[in-house]
Structure formats: structure tokens, C-alpha cells
Design a protein around this motif. Structure first.
Motif, PDB file in Angstrom:
ATOM      1  N   ARG A   1      -6.297  -8.386 -29.354  1.00  0.00           N
ATOM      2  CA  ARG A   1      -6.320  -8.180 -30.553  1.00  0.00           C
ATOM      3  C   ARG A   1      -4.909  -8.247 -31.308  1.00  0.00           C
ATOM      4  N   ARG A   2      -4.884  -9.122 -32.205  1.00  0.00           N
ATOM      5  CA  ARG A   2      -3.507  -9.392 -33.042  1.00  0.00           C
ATOM      6  C   ARG A   2      -3.419  -8.858 -34.365  1.00  0.00           C
ATOM      7  N   PRO A   3      -2.204  -8.221 -34.784  1.00  0.00           N
ATOM      8  CA  PRO A   3      -2.412  -7.823 -36.082  1.00  0.00           C
ATOM      9  C   PRO A   3      -2.395  -9.131 -37.170  1.00  0.00           C
ATOM     10  N   TYR A   4      -3.471  -8.558 -38.177  1.00  0.00           N
ATOM     11  CA  TYR A   4      -3.656  -9.733 -39.239  1.00  0.00           C
ATOM     12  C   TYR A   4      -2.653  -9.346 -40.121  1.00  0.00           C
ATOM     13  N   CYS A   5      -2.449  -8.101 -40.359  1.00  0.00           N
ATOM     14  CA  CYS A   5      -1.221  -7.634 -41.222  1.00  0.00           C
ATOM     15  C   CYS A   5      -1.020  -6.281 -40.999  1.00  0.00           C
ATOM     16  N   PHE A   6       0.083  -5.745 -41.511  1.00  0.00           N
ATOM     17  CA  PHE A   6       0.243  -4.263 -41.311  1.00  0.00           C
ATOM     18  C   PHE A   6       0.287  -3.514 -42.626  1.00  0.00           C
ATOM     19  N   LEU A   7      -0.645  -2.848 -42.684  1.00  0.00           N
ATOM     20  CA  LEU A   7      -1.024  -2.131 -43.780  1.00  0.00           C
ATOM     21  C   LEU A   7       0.006  -0.897 -44.220  1.00  0.00           C
ATOM     22  N   ARG A   8       0.559  -0.588 -45.265  1.00  0.00           N
ATOM     23  CA  ARG A   8       1.376   0.226 -45.519  1.00  0.00           C
ATOM     24  C   ARG A   8       0.432   1.355 -46.560  1.00  0.00           C
ATOM     25  N   THR A   9       0.496   2.593 -46.661  1.00  0.00           N
ATOM     26  CA  THR A   9       0.012   3.653 -47.079  1.00  0.00           C
ATOM     27  C   THR A   9      -0.418   3.016 -48.564  1.00  0.00           C
ATOM     28  N   GLY A  10      -1.809   3.229 -48.891  1.00  0.00           N
ATOM     29  CA  GLY A  10      -2.142   2.999 -50.195  1.00  0.00           C
ATOM     30  C   GLY A  10      -2.195   1.390 -50.479  1.00  0.00           C
ATOM     31  N   GLU A  11      -1.952   0.674 -49.544  1.00  0.00           N
ATOM     32  CA  GLU A  11      -1.740  -0.937 -49.873  1.00  0.00           C
ATOM     33  C   GLU A  11      -3.240  -1.516 -49.270  1.00  0.00           C
ATOM     34  N   GLY A  12      -3.539  -2.372 -50.181  1.00  0.00           N
ATOM     35  CA  GLY A  12      -4.809  -3.341 -49.473  1.00  0.00           C
ATOM     36  C   GLY A  12      -4.275  -4.571 -48.742  1.00  0.00           C
ATOM     37  N   VAL A  13      -5.148  -5.195 -48.057  1.00  0.00           N
ATOM     38  CA  VAL A  13      -4.894  -6.318 -47.163  1.00  0.00           C
ATOM     39  C   VAL A  13      -4.031  -7.520 -47.707  1.00  0.00           C
ATOM     40  N   HIS A  14      -4.593  -7.888 -49.012  1.00  0.00           N
ATOM     41  CA  HIS A  14      -4.018  -9.026 -49.643  1.00  0.00           C
ATOM     42  C   HIS A  14      -2.634  -8.711 -49.926  1.00  0.00           C
ATOM     43  N   ASP A  15      -2.305  -7.571 -50.481  1.00  0.00           N
ATOM     44  CA  ASP A  15      -0.873  -6.996 -51.034  1.00  0.00           C
ATOM     45  C   ASP A  15       0.202  -7.026 -49.948  1.00  0.00           C
ATOM     46  N   ALA A  16      -0.718  -6.795 -48.670  1.00  0.00           N
ATOM     47  CA  ALA A  16       0.105  -6.598 -47.515  1.00  0.00           C
ATOM     48  C   ALA A  16       0.652  -7.970 -47.011  1.00  0.00           C
ATOM     49  N   VAL A  17      -0.386  -8.884 -46.884  1.00  0.00           N
ATOM     50  CA  VAL A  17      -0.219 -10.336 -46.415  1.00  0.00           C
ATOM     51  C   VAL A  17       1.045 -10.967 -47.397  1.00  0.00           C
ATOM     52  N   ASN A  18       0.764 -10.784 -48.676  1.00  0.00           N
ATOM     53  CA  ASN A  18       1.953 -11.328 -49.666  1.00  0.00           C
ATOM     54  C   ASN A  18       3.138 -10.755 -49.322  1.00  0.00           C
ATOM     55  N   ARG A  19       3.302  -9.429 -48.993  1.00  0.00           N
ATOM     56  CA  ARG A  19       4.486  -8.741 -48.909  1.00  0.00           C
ATOM     57  C   ARG A  19       5.169  -9.317 -47.774  1.00  0.00           C
ATOM     58  N   GLU A  20       4.398  -9.488 -46.726  1.00  0.00           N
ATOM     59  CA  GLU A  20       4.852 -10.050 -45.489  1.00  0.00           C
ATOM     60  C   GLU A  20       5.630 -11.420 -45.645  1.00  0.00           C
ATOM     61  N   ILE A  21       4.908 -11.980 -46.301  1.00  0.00           N
ATOM     62  CA  ILE A  21       5.339 -13.561 -46.582  1.00  0.00           C
ATOM     63  C   ILE A  21       6.583 -13.568 -47.333  1.00  0.00           C
ATOM     64  N   ARG A  22       6.587 -12.769 -48.466  1.00  0.00           N
ATOM     65  CA  ARG A  22       7.848 -12.644 -49.330  1.00  0.00           C
ATOM     66  C   ARG A  22       9.069 -12.292 -48.521  1.00  0.00           C
ATOM     67  N   GLN A  23       8.827 -11.420 -47.637  1.00  0.00           N
ATOM     68  CA  GLN A  23       9.783 -10.856 -46.743  1.00  0.00           C
ATOM     69  C   GLN A  23      10.458 -11.945 -45.950  1.00  0.00           C
ATOM     70  N   VAL A  24       9.341 -12.604 -45.370  1.00  0.00           N
ATOM     71  CA  VAL A  24      10.068 -13.890 -44.360  1.00  0.00           C
ATOM     72  C   VAL A  24      10.693 -14.866 -45.215  1.00  0.00           C
ATOM     73  N   ARG A  25      10.191 -15.269 -46.024  1.00  0.00           N
ATOM     74  CA  ARG A  25      10.609 -16.229 -47.094  1.00  0.00           C
ATOM     75  C   ARG A  25      12.095 -15.713 -47.794  1.00  0.00           C
ATOM     76  N   ASN A  26      12.201 -14.542 -47.914  1.00  0.00           N
ATOM     77  CA  ASN A  26      13.437 -14.125 -48.560  1.00  0.00           C
ATOM     78  C   ASN A  26      14.534 -13.396 -47.621  1.00  0.00           C
ATOM     79  N   SER A  27      14.229 -12.836 -46.388  1.00  0.00           N
ATOM     80  CA  SER A  27      14.777 -12.177 -45.671  1.00  0.00           C
ATOM     81  C   SER A  27      14.640 -12.582 -44.068  1.00  0.00           C
ATOM     82  N   VAL A  28      14.029 -11.516 -43.424  1.00  0.00           N
ATOM     83  CA  VAL A  28      13.513 -11.930 -42.146  1.00  0.00           C
ATOM     84  C   VAL A  28      12.301 -11.020 -41.833  1.00  0.00           C
TER      85      VAL A  28
END
Lengths: 107, 993, 186
Positions: B627-654
Motif C-alpha cells: 500500500r503506498r500513499p496516493y496522497c496525504f489528506l489534511r482535514t477537510g481537503e479533497g484528493v485533488h487539492d492534496a495532490v496539487n498542494r504536495e506538488i507545489r511544495q516540492v516544486r517550491n521548497s521540499v
């Protein structure tokens, strides 16, 4: 549900410990071979009703590949032998011939 | 009426009363009862309705062959339909209900079918519901689904547990009657590892009921003595309540042990499925009595003669006060004697044979019972109960000679050896004309791994019907020393085969002669099937449903094929039997599943960081057994938003990716370089120590099979990374070539996938984060892109790779798996100032697609070669050979017409549906639009804020800028432009800093 | 600093036999010519035991050597000694074709303890326990995953599986050892 004795470790292995690997004693044809040779190597497999030589791997056991001679119709096992063999051992061939006089022989 | 007798009953314990309910009605039985004997004891003759005509049905047998008396047993999580009352041991508090009726057993609307039987013959469904076509789906099927089926499907989760057990024996003897016991005794004395199993809770089989004398004592006493002897043998294992379900190749015997069916909820597993490997199998499975085919033979109260005496002797239950016996053999007279001994009335024995003068008929006559020779039953009178029989000449057409009032009929049409196990693995049968039975042909047994016989049938299962013959056969079959146990029993006159009673019965009678009461198949149905051309016994079975469902025709098959043979004017062996297939009697789904349910339904592979992911909102994706995490959901967050947040974090920071699942295989030895050059399309032998190289593997057919980064660890050691799903497969692939083709090459491999926890630290701040942990120099100069170093990071033994699948500055760090969680925690803590967060597989996928990196399984599907993906740069031209090279030289692999990888950008910025095809001009031979490409990966890119895709397009790389059409649902067309597949950071500046 | 933890943190269950995760154990895959003099010396130095014969395990206190295949051994040492043992083996086998790999972190170790220990295992493994010899290591499967076990005491088996499936294996053992599930009740 066959039982085959792994010649590498001696375990009489349940088929669920084994992985089947298809026909044994194939000769690999690589670059430089004709289309016919490559086609034969890649796609043409024997499917006899009777004596057959196969590759098996003792996947859940010692991990070694070995070869087995068996009858595809009755599932009688004539013997198993190491994979590092170019053709079935002579004594095994003789044993099969004795049990199956009509066998056309290896090859 | 059926009733409990005042005295007797060898199996019941009258001091232990047990209460149970049937259709809500409270009833009493005794410990030792079966449900069937308890129901009969409570005068419940009517126990169900038949499948098709909803005819009233009663208990017909006393064993596994029971076709009628099936009930729903239990409640809630222990409810199970179709439980045979004859083999279900009574327990206190049992809740049972009858089946196949609505609204009630006594009054059933469906019974109207019975009045229209002429219109519901064999094949009725096939003929009737053909037209109009639409009606099947909308009218017929819903109605049939409502009324068809045996019993109700359980809805609650099964409360019990089940298990397997593997066992091994020299000899397994199936059947605990006198044959099995004698064989076990003889084999046990030889020191063999012997198992003796018996499907019921009791040993001794029929002999104990029939009052046989063995070795000068009652069978009962001999059985007890023999059991004690067997129990004293260490090499003998006895199992009652254990049924041999099926025999398979090489002595593989499935045995079904009903551990706790009679003690539900006592904490034991309910069933155990034994997976036995037997050197040899002896079938001492006995024989099953056949019914006779006379009109009304399905009315409650008509029973097998042997069952009638079982109920009287074993459970002190009389099926009726006045029982007429009808037979074609001597054995049924034993029932008359048993009934008389119990003080019950036998108004007559109706014997189809012209003469009945054997020991047994004479003994019955001597008790004052009238024996009607050459007679048959024209029809049974009654509806829900038997009220009488009308007697006729067997040789006639059914004209009534007299009516005999009675409330039960005991019938015997002879005996059929139980040859199921013998036959499962290929054992053949012969027709025994004299005894009118199929019996095992000892010259054509099932054979085992050594080519020798793997099964021996003994006793009644081998066609021996007298106890003396049974014991002699059993003793001899296992090579018993000395004399076989001797038995004294009456000599019996020959049977006369009777397949229809009376012989000249007309259609009116044949319409009411049941062959298979479970499936409502009558003599007339089989005759119809023969007339309509279903001449093969297998075809006739399927057309008429004879011998289907839960009893698989145990009592009906021989009678059915005799009728078929007669209709076809051929001998019975020319018709043959249907194929005997496991299981012998139905086994529970739970037993088949064994332990594999709930949490351990299948192995779940977990990385050392799995638990952290679980507590931090992981939205799981199965990848193989991982089982691999597809994404990590934060409270109240949808899958699509979580994925986008994770990508922005990698592209902008780490960000952090748990990459532990990637395969890691060590390849070492003097010939390891040569070996890897054969395995990968590119050169690995030239990779300098300290460096990494991306590599491709193809199968011998030239198609891409796996990819990954190869690391040169030392002069003679490489570490090959594979895809998550590829680790075991590629390791096996390597070993296959090393063991079977290049066995003289000096190469060792080891799959060390799970030794390491691996984390990708990706993003512009990746280096800063790791430098905070300290211990290794990670500057561009010290650790350039595509190199690796070993050292200590924050106190962790680490191997750090400068590789990137995201296009960002990225380090993949491997630490011992046992320290993986601590390392992850350290990264999270150190990364706090950079807002570090984990990212999942979807973010990884999108980022690699933004970079135009291929993914095995997306861009490849087993028909794609590296050249299709413009990966020529990763294919060595210098090498003479590598796996797949010859295949790639085939003309169609080199064709310019192959679809090639391109990027795709929709004109409106939207996302193309996955798998969409691009259409071309014209139509193909099937009138379908021609196609010129397809989408292989498609995503919304948060980095670029638009849809991006990759696809394979004909002449794609030569058509940059061209717009092609992708028709999607609802007639819409998505227009997309062919572009370079690298959407982001084309020069690779970001990953190489 | 103890950063290394086993997959299940030493969880245990009590049924008709006791099953427990045994914690971290040093394990080293050693491939090479098992008959060579160097190999014998290297194994002796690492574990104090001889090179085991086919399908045998040689135990010496908390160390041991198990035969895995005709060209592979599994070397057992205390977890803390694994790294040093790998180095020692590498050094001892230098110049001879071999492979040494630390797999201590890739495995999970379990014990099954009790007079009926084999009755729990016989539900999971297609193995004839009656003919299993003393000192034999059996590589097989436990339900759906690879496993190896040996008799590690009068009433005890030690079972090794891959680390990633430790939870699954413990689930198998727990349900197989549950009271009432004795295969041959007294």
C-alpha cells in the motif's frame, strides 16, 4: 497439484511451492539468427500428450530452477534433474523409453 | 405418522433432551439425533418444497445422498442455507427453517406449478423464454430470479473461523464402516502411517444397523473393539466428522472436517479443510441405495428402505406405523425385519421379482408378512403424506390389483457403490450386469506420480454387498496378514433391475415418477430429452437438470441413465455416467477460504514508515501487495487539492516520498558487468564506481519490461533499482538467466529490497534540509547529479543517491529498514522550517509526467519497445547482444509506422480522458473509425495550470504542432496539439544544481 | 541511540501456543562456494559453526549458519554484530567469488512456543512436520508468503519472513494458535 522433488535441495515440493517455467532445453537465438530460428525460439512450444520436459523453480524453497520429465496425460513423473543440463540425462531417457515404449524420444 | 419409539435407538441419549425450532415451532429431540431423526420423531414429515413444482417433500434418506430435506440453519452470522438435515447433528437451540416456498410450507402459492406440470417439461426454460427478446431482461428473468434458487443467501458476516491443515500419510482410508475399519487394522499393523476418516460422527456404517455378526460377535461390539485397537496404534489417526471431498493429482486429497457444526460458538474453528498428501488412498465409501421409479415416489413418507431401518435402529424413530416395502432385491427385507422387531406393522412386501424365496424373504414370511411377488406399486396415494399404495403387476401397465392403506413406503431399487473418489482423478468403472451397478475397474485406477495405482476401492464401494465379502476384500486390498475378519450374513438372491414400475406404465404414471426429486426431474423428462436429441448423458443432464445442485444426483443418476439408455435402445454401459467431480458433498465457502479473510485475506506489505503514513492522512493506493500513499489528506481537503498542494511544495521548497518499495537487487561477481550488459539495453559495465545510470530492461520479445537506476557500488558490485511491482519478478528473471542459460558466468544476486528504507527528498530546499542533519558533504561538487555516496546522515548509516524522478534537486537516501521510521521522523523535524511535507504517488506521477519521464505500466503495456518511447539514447549500439535485441531487429519493430511517444496539450487547457484514442481519416474493415494514437498518461499539472498528457501517435515526433482529435463520451471531441513530451524545465537545470 | 526497531515492536499473543515477534536479529546472506576452504574458515570465524549440510542449520548460542540453497547460507548473529560480521566475511572471502549482504533489516523473526507449536504451523505450511528432522531448516511458504523455520527448542520453532509482511505473518500465527484450534486435541 503435483509433487516434484527438487534436485537442488531434495525437498518433495508441493506444487504451491513451485513456479512453472514452460518447456525445457530451449536453445536461445539472439542477434544474427534467421527469422525462422528466432520465431522457433520465441514462439514455438511443444505441447505433447505424453512425455514432456519442463522447467520448474522451487520458488518458495531453495529458489533454484530445475527440470522435470513427466507425462502430461497421466502426470507420472519420470524424474527431475538440474537446470544446468543441455539435454535430458541418458539414464532418464532410458527409463522413460522403458516405461513408454512408443515414445518417439527426446527431440 | 412418524413418531419416536418408546425403546431403542443406539445413537440417542434419552437422558439429554434437546430443543430446537422448525419454522418457529418448538420441537424436542435427543442428543445423538440428526435434525432429520428429530424432525421425524416430532412427526414433521413435510420438510420442504421441491425446486420447480413446489411439491411437498419429506425426508427420503438418512445420509449424504439426501435430495429433499434441506433447511436453512442458524441465524444471523451463523445462518446457512441448504443444510442436509440427514447429516446435521442436532444441538440444543438449533433454529431451522424450510426452503422453497411462499408464503408458508403448508400453503405454497408456487405449488400451482404442479398443476401445470404438463407445460413445464425438461428444457422448458430454453424453449419458452426465447421470444420476444426484450422480455427476458424485463419480465422473465426478474420473475425467475424471485422464484428460483435453493434457499436464501446469508447476508450477515460469518461469525465463525475456518482453517486449513496440511497432512501427510502413507495411506488414507476413506470411510469408517467395517471395510474401512478392517483395512485400517490390517494396514496399521504393518506400521504404515494410516489415516481413517469417517464423514459422520459414528463408526461402523451399515453393518451395525443390519445386525451383522463379525468374528462371532455383534458388529457393534466388533467395531468398538477394532476402534480401541486402532486408537492404541501411534501410527494410525482416526477422524470422524471428516469427509473426503475430492481427490486430485499425486495423492492430493481434500478432507472436510466439521469440527464445531454441532457445538456452534464453542470457540473452535467451525470447519477445517485438510490438505492431505496421501501415498495411497483406499475408498471404503460404501454404497447408496437407489429409489424405485413409481408414480408418487416423491410424496413425504416414501423413503429409502435402508433409511427406514436406520431411523428405527439408530434413533428409535418410526417413519410410519404401517410401512409397505417395495423392492427388487433381498436387502430391503432387512427393513421389514427391523420394523417388525420394533413392533411396527408391515402390511406387505411388494417384490417386483417373479419369485422371492431367499433366506431373508422367507424370514419375513415366517413373521406373517405377506410377500407380493411379481408386483409393483402403480401409484402412491396421498399429498403431503402417504395414505396408501395401489398395487399392480410389475409386468403390466398399472391396473390396480389392490390398495393397501399405509403411512410410509420403504423402497429399494438396489445399491450403487459410491465411486466418486475413485473416479475424481480418472479411475474408470465397469457395469456389473448381475448386480446392476457400476463398480470400479481395478485394472483402470487413477494413477499417481509413480505411474502406479493411487486408489483402491474396497468393500461395498468396490461392489461387494455382503459383509463377509466386504471384510475379505478390505483385508486383502491392504495386504493384510493372516485371515480376514469373518462375518456371518444371510445369502441373498439376485437383484432384478427395475427402472420403471410397472414396466408398461403409460404417460400419466411416468409424469409422476420422480428420478431426481431435488430438481424435479421425472422419467418423462429424461425420455423427452432423449427424443429431442440429447443423447449424450452429459447433455441430457444439463437439459433436464438431472443430478445437479446440492446432491449431485447421488440417488438419481443411475436410474436416470438407465431410463436414457432404455429410450435410446442401448445398453447402460454404452450410455455411461456423467463425470464425478469434487466436492463429494457441498463444503462451506468458509472452509475454502480458510484463514484468508479480513486482515489476512491477502498479504499486505508495509514499509517501515507505513504507520506514520496511516496516522497522517494517507489515502492508500495498492501497488502489488504494497500500500503506498496516493496522497496525504489534511482535514477537510479533497484528493485533488492534496495532490496539487504536495506538488507545489516540492516544486517550491521540499517534499518527502517514501520510496522504500522500489526494488533493490545486488548483482556481484567477475561477470556481473557482462551480465548486466545482457539484461539492460544500455551499457552497465562501463558505469564508473560512484555513479548511477538509468537503465531499461526488455523481455526476449523486445518489449519494455522494467526500468530503474543502476548504481555501481564497487568494482564487481552493482545495485539495480527496479519498479515497485518489478522487484521479485526481475530478481527471478536474473536468476533464471544465471541458472538456466549462463550458468558458467560468475555472478551472484541478492534481493535486498526490504533491507532499506528509502526516501526521496525533492525540491529546491532538499540539500539544505539534509545539511541540517549533517554528517556528509552534499554539495554539487562533492555529490554531483547521478552519483552516490555512502556515509552518515544525522547519525544514520546512509547511501545517498543524487537522482531525480521529479525534475527537482533530489536525493534518494537509503537507510537500514529498522531505522527507517526514525530517519523519516528526523527528516520531518529538520524540514519544519521549509514546510516539509510528504508527497504521494500521484504527485510523483504528475511531476514525472511534467518532465516527460515514462512510467512502466502507463507508457508501456507489453507491446511497446524502447524505440517507441524515443529512448534510443538508452540503447547501446555497441553491444552485440542484449535480451530483446534480436526481437527489436524484426522488420515490424523497426517500422516507421509504429506509434511513438509525444506530448499532448489540449487546445482548451483541459485534461484528456485516460486511454482516449485519436481518430484518423476513414474506416477500417469493420466499419470502425481508423485510429492514429492513444493517450498513455494524462494529468492536470498544477505547476503549469493546464492539462498535460503523453501519448503514442503515428509519426508523432514528425508532427509537432499538429492538432489531432480525441473523441470522448457523448459525441464530444477533445482537440489536442502534438508537442514535446517534456513540459517542464526542458534543459534539466533544476535537478542539476 | 536506539533507532532500530523491529517491524512489530515485539508483539505477542497467547493461544494454545504462544506466538511472538522475536525482535531484531542479525542476518547475512552469504553466497559462494560452500565447499571451499575459505568459506569454511569464514563461517567458522563468524559463527563458530561448520558450514551446514544441505537443509541443515548449525546453531551456536546466539549465532548460527543455515543452508538456504546449494550456493547460499544465512548467517545468524546478534543484530548489533551484523555490520562487523559482514566486514569480516568480506575480508575472509576476498579473492574468491562470493556475495555478502546484510539482510538483518529485511527480515522479521517469530517464535512459536508450546507443546503443540507444530499444530499452529501445519495450518499454514505444506510441510510434513512428522518427518522434519532435528536441525533442519525448511524454506517454504506460510499461507501466501515465503517463510523459513527451524526447531529452535524442545517446544519451539523460529520462523523468519520478510519484514514487509510481518503484520500478515503475525496475523496468520495468531489465528492459527487460537485456543480451540488444536489440531490433535488431547
Amino acid at each position: 497439484m503435483l509433487i516434484l522433488e527438487c534436485p537442488c535441495c531434495g525437498v518433495k515440493a508441493d506444487e504451491t511451492e513451485l513456479q512453472a517455467g514452460g518447456e525445457a532445453h530451449l536453445k536461445r537465438y539472439g542477434p544474427g539468427s534467421t527469422d525462422e530460428e528466432f520465431d522457433g525460439y520465441m514462439f514455438s512450444r511443444k505441447n505433447p500428450k505424453g512425455v514432456h520436459f519442463e522447467r520448474w523453480r522451487h520458488a518458495y524453497g531453495c529458489g533454484k530452477w530445475f527440470l522435470a520429465a513427466r507425462c502430461t496425460a497421466t502426470l507420472e513423473v519420470f524424474g527431475t534433474y538440474p537446470a544446468q543440463t543441455k539435454e535430458p540425462p541418458a539414464d532418464l531417457q532410458a527409463k522413460i523409453k522403458q516405461k513408454r515404449p512408443n515414445w518417439e524420444g527426446y527431440k | 405418522m412418524s413418531t419416536r419409539l418408546q425403546k431403542g435407538g443406539r445413537l440417542i441419549d434419552r437422558s439429554r433432551s434437546m430443543s430446537f425450532t422448525f419454522n418457529g415451532k418448538k420441537m424436542q429431540g435427543y442428543a445423538g439425533d440428526t435434525l432429520a431423526s428429530a424432525l421425524l420423531g416430532a412427526d414433521q414429515m413435510l420438510v420442504g418444497r421441491s425446486f420447480k413444482y413446489h411439491r411437498p417433500r419429506g425426508i427420503m434418506s438418512s445420509g449424504a445422498e439426501e435430495p429433499n430435506a434441506l433447511v436453512g440453519l442458524g441465524e444471523g452470522g451463523r445462518f446457512e442455507p441448504n443444510q442436509r438435515t440427514t447429516t446435521t447433528e442436532l444441538f440444543d437451540g438449533a433454529v431451522t427453517s424450510s426452503q422453497n416456498h411462499w408464503p408458508s410450507l403448508e400453503f405454497d402459492v408456487g405449488a400451482v406449478n404442479d398443476k401445470f406440470y404438463r407445460f413445464l417439461p425438461a428444457g422448458f426454460y430454453y424453449k419458452t423464454f426465447m421470444f420476444p427478446r426484450f422480455a427476458w431482461k424485463h419480465v422473465f428473468e426478474p420473475v425467475i430470479r424471485q422464484s428460483a434458487g435453493l434457499g436464501k443467501v446469508p447476508h450477515a458476516r460469518d461469525e465463525d473461523r475456518y482453517e486449513y491443515a496440511y497432512a501427510f500419510a502413507d495411506l488414507v482410508i476413506v470411510g469408517g464402516g467395517i471395510a474401512g475399519l478392517a483395512a485400517a487394522l490390517a494396514a496399521g499393523k504393518q506400521g504404515k502411517r494410516v489415516w481413517l476418516i469417517e464423514q459422520t460422527a459414528h463408526w461402523g456404517g451399515r453393518a451395525v444397523v443390519d445386525g451383522v455378526q463379525i468374528e462371532g460377535q455383534d458388529a457393534d461390539a466388533w467395531v468398538k473393539e477394532t476402534l480401541e485397537a486402532l486408537e492404541g496404534m501411534e501410527n494410525v489417526t482416526l477422524r470422524s466428522r471428516t469427509m473426503a471431498s475430492g481427490l486430485y493429482d499425486h495423492g492430493y486429497l481434500l478432507m472436510y472436517e466439521r469440527i464445531a457444526d454441532h457445538t456452534p460458538g464453542d470457540g473452535r474453528p467451525r470447519h477445517r479443510l485438510w490438505r492431505m498428501r496421501a501415498g495411497h488412498i483406499v475408498t471404503a465409501t460404501g454404497a447408496i441405495e437407489r429409489p424405485l421409479s413409481f408414480a408418487g415416489n416423491d410424496i413425504p413418507g416414501v423413503m429409502l428402505a435402508s433409511a427406514v431401518r436406520d431411523y428405527v435402529v439408530n434413533w428409535a424413530v418410526s417413519p410410519g406405523d404401517r410401512t409397505v416395502i417395495v423392492t427388487n432385491n433381498d436387502d430391503a427385507y432387512r427393513t421389514a425385519l427391523a420394523l417388525l422387531d420394533a413392533g411396527l406393522s408391515v402390511p406387505a412386501v411388494v417384490d417386483a421379482r417373479p419369485e422371492a424365496k431367499g433366506d431373508l424373504p422367507e424370514a419375513v414370511r415366517a413373521r406373517g408378512v405377506k410377500v407380493l411377488e411379481g408386483k409393483g406399486i402403480a401409484k402412491v396415494k396421498g399429498g403431503k403424506r402417504v395414505t396408501g399404495v395401489s398395487v399392480c403387476l410389475q409386468a403390466g401397465e398399472g391396473a390396480e390389483l389392490e390398495t393397501i392403506p399405509c403411512d410410509a413406503v420403504a423402497m429399494s431399487g438396489g445399491w450403487s457403490p459410491v465411486v466418486h473418489l475413485w473416479s475424481h482423478c480418472g479411475g474408470k468403472l465397469n457395469w456389473d450386469e448381475k448386480q446392476a451397478m457400476f463398480r470400479p475397474d481395478p485394472n483402470r485406477p487413477a494413477t499417481g506420480a509413480d505411474g502406479e495405482a493411487m486408489v483402491t476401492a474396497i468393500g461395498s464401494a468396490n461392489g461387494h454387498l455382503s459383509s463377509a465379502d466386504v471384510l475379505a476384500d478390505a483385508h486383502k486390498a491392504v495386504g493384510g496378514k493372516g485371515a480376514a475378519p469373518g462375518a456371518v450374513c444371510a445369502t441373498e438372491a439376485p437383484i432384478m433391475p427395475v427402472w420403471i414400475m410397472p414396466q408398461g406404465a403409460g404417460p400419466a404414471l411416468r409424469f409422476k415418477m420422480w428420478l431426481d426429486p431435488q430438481n424435479d426431474v421425472k422419467v418423462s423428462d429424461v425420455q423427452l430429452a432423449a427424443r429431442e436429441g440429447y443423447e449424450s448423458v452429459e447433455h441430457a443432464k444439463r437439459y433436464t437438470t438431472l443430478g445437479m445442485a446440492t446432491d449431485q444426483g447421488k440417488i438419481s443418476n443411475i436410474n436416470g441413465l438407465a431410463i436414457l439408455s432404455d429410450s435410446l435402445n442401448q445398453a447402460i454401459p454404452a450410455t455411461g455416467t456423467t463425470t464425478f467431480r469434487p466436492p463429494y458433498t457441498p463444503i462451506s465457502m468458509g472452509a475454502i477460504a480458510g484463514e484468508a479473510r479480513g486482515e489476512i485475506f491477502q498479504p499486505l506489505r508495509k514499509t517501515p514508515m507505513h504507520e506514520w503514513h496511516e496516522t497522517h492522512g494517507a489515502h492508500w493506493e495498492p501497488v502489488g501487495h504494497w500500500r503506498r500513499p496516493y496522497c496525504f489528506l489534511r482535514t477537510g481537503e479533497g484528493v485533488h487539492d492534496a495532490v496539487n498542494r504536495e506538488i507545489r511544495q516540492v516544486r517550491n521548497s521540499v517534499g518527502l516520498l517514501d520510496a522504500s518499495t522500489l526494488g533493490k537487487i545486488l548483482v556481484k561477481g567477475p561477470d556481473a558487468g557482462k551480465f548486466l550488459d545482457m539484461l539492460y539495453t544500455n551499457m552497465m559495465s562501463t558505469l564508473p564506481v560512484g555513479k548511477c545510470r538509468y537503465g531499461l530492461m526488455c523481455n526476449e520479445n523486445g518489449f519494455l519490461s522494467d526500468d530503474g537506476v543502476v548504481v555501481r557500488l564497487t568494482e564487481d558490485t552493482w545495485l539495480c533499482h527496479t519498479t515497485t511491482g518489478g522487484a521479485d519478478r526481475i530478481h527471478g528473471w536474473m536468476e533464471d538467466w544465471l541458472q538456466c542459460e549462463w550458468w558458467d558466468w560468475k555472478v551472484y544476486t541478492a534481493n535486498v529490497t526490504e533491507q532499506y528504507a528509502q526516501v526521496a527528498i525533492a525540491g529546491p530546499n532538499a540539500r539544505k534540509l539534509l545539511e541540517k542533519l549533517g554528517g556528509m558533504e552534499l554539495t554539487k561538487a562533492a555529490l554531483p547529479f547521478m552519483e552516490w555516496r555512502e556515509g552518515t546522515l544525522g547519525g544514520f548509516r546512509a547511501r545517498v543517491h543524487r537522482i531525480s524522478f521529479s525534475g527537482e534537486l533530489s536525493f534518494e537516501v537509503a537507510v537500514p529498514a529498522s531505522e527507517g521510521r526514525a530517519f523519516w521522523d528526523a527528516l520531518i523535524a529538520a524540514g519544519e522550517e521549509f514546510g516539509v511535507m510528504p508527497y504521494g504517488t500521484e504527485a510523483m506521477h504528475i511531476m514525472r509526467a511534467e518532465k516527460g519521464f515514462i512510467m512502466i505500466g502507463d507508457e508501456t503495456d507489453g507491446t511497446v519497445i524502447p524505440q517507441d518511447l524515443n529512448l534510443q539514447w538508452a540503447i547501446s549500439k555497441k553491444k552485440e547482444d542484449y535480451l530483446g535485441k534480436r526481437a527489436q531487429e524484426r522488420s515490424f519493430m523497426a517500422s516507421a509506422e509504429r506509434w511513438k511517444l509525444v506530448g499532448l496539450e489540449t487546445l482548451d487547457g483541459g485534461v484528456i480522458p485516460d486511454g482516449a484514442y485519436a481518430v484518423a481519416e476513414g474506416h477500417n474493415a469493420n466499419g470502425q473509425r481508423n485510429v492514429q494514437g492513444r493517450v498513455t498518461s494524462t494529468y492536470y499539472s498544477p505547476t503549469l495550470d493546464k492539462g498535460i498528457a503523453m501519448g503514442l501517435v503515428k509519426h508523432g515526433p514528425d508532427r509537432m504542432g499538429e492538432v489531432i482529435d480525441f473523441p470522448v463520451d457523448d459525441g464530444k471531441v477533445v482537440k489536442a496539439r502534438i508537442v514535446d513530451p517534456v513540459f517542464y524545465d526542458k534543459e534539466g537545470e533544476k535537478q542539476n544544481v | 541511540m536506539s533507532k532500530a526497531v523491529s517491524a512489530l515492536g515485539g508483539v505477542s499473543h497467547s493461544g494454545f501456543v504462544d506466538v511472538a515477534e522475536a525482535g531484531l536479529r542479525g542476518m547475512i546472506t552469504l553466497r559462494g562456494d560452500l565447499a571451499s576452504a575459505k568459506m569454511k574458515k569464514a563461517v567458522k570465524a563468524a559463527t563458530g559453526t561448520a558450514v551446514p549440510a544441505a537443509r541443515r542449520i548449525e546453531l551456536n548460542g546466539d549465532k548460527g549458519a543455515a543452508w538456504m540453497s546449494p550456493d547460499e547460507l544465512l548467517i545468524l548473529v546478534p543484530y548489533e554484530e551484523a555490520v562487523a560480521t559482514v566486514e569480516a566475511l568480506e575480508k575472509a572471502l576476498a579473492g574468491e567469488h562470493h556475495l555478502v549482504a546484510d539482510v538483518s533489516d529485511a527480515r522479521s523473526v517469530f517464535t512459536v512456543k508450546g507443546a503443540k507449536a507444530s499444530e499452529a504451523l501445519m495450518k499454514l505450511c505444506p510441510v510434513d512436520f512428522e518427518t522434519l528432522a532435528e536441525g533442519e531448516i525448511r524454506r517454504t511458504r506460510a499461507a501466501q508468503v515465503a517463510a523459513a523455520f527451524w526447531k529452535s527448542g524442545a517446544d519451539e520453532f523460529t520462523l523468519v519472513s520478510f519484514r514487509s509482511v510481518a503484520g500478515y505473518v503475525m496475523g496468520l500465527l495468531e489465528v492459527s494458535a487460537r485456543k480451540g484450534g488444536e489440531v490433535f486435541p488431547a
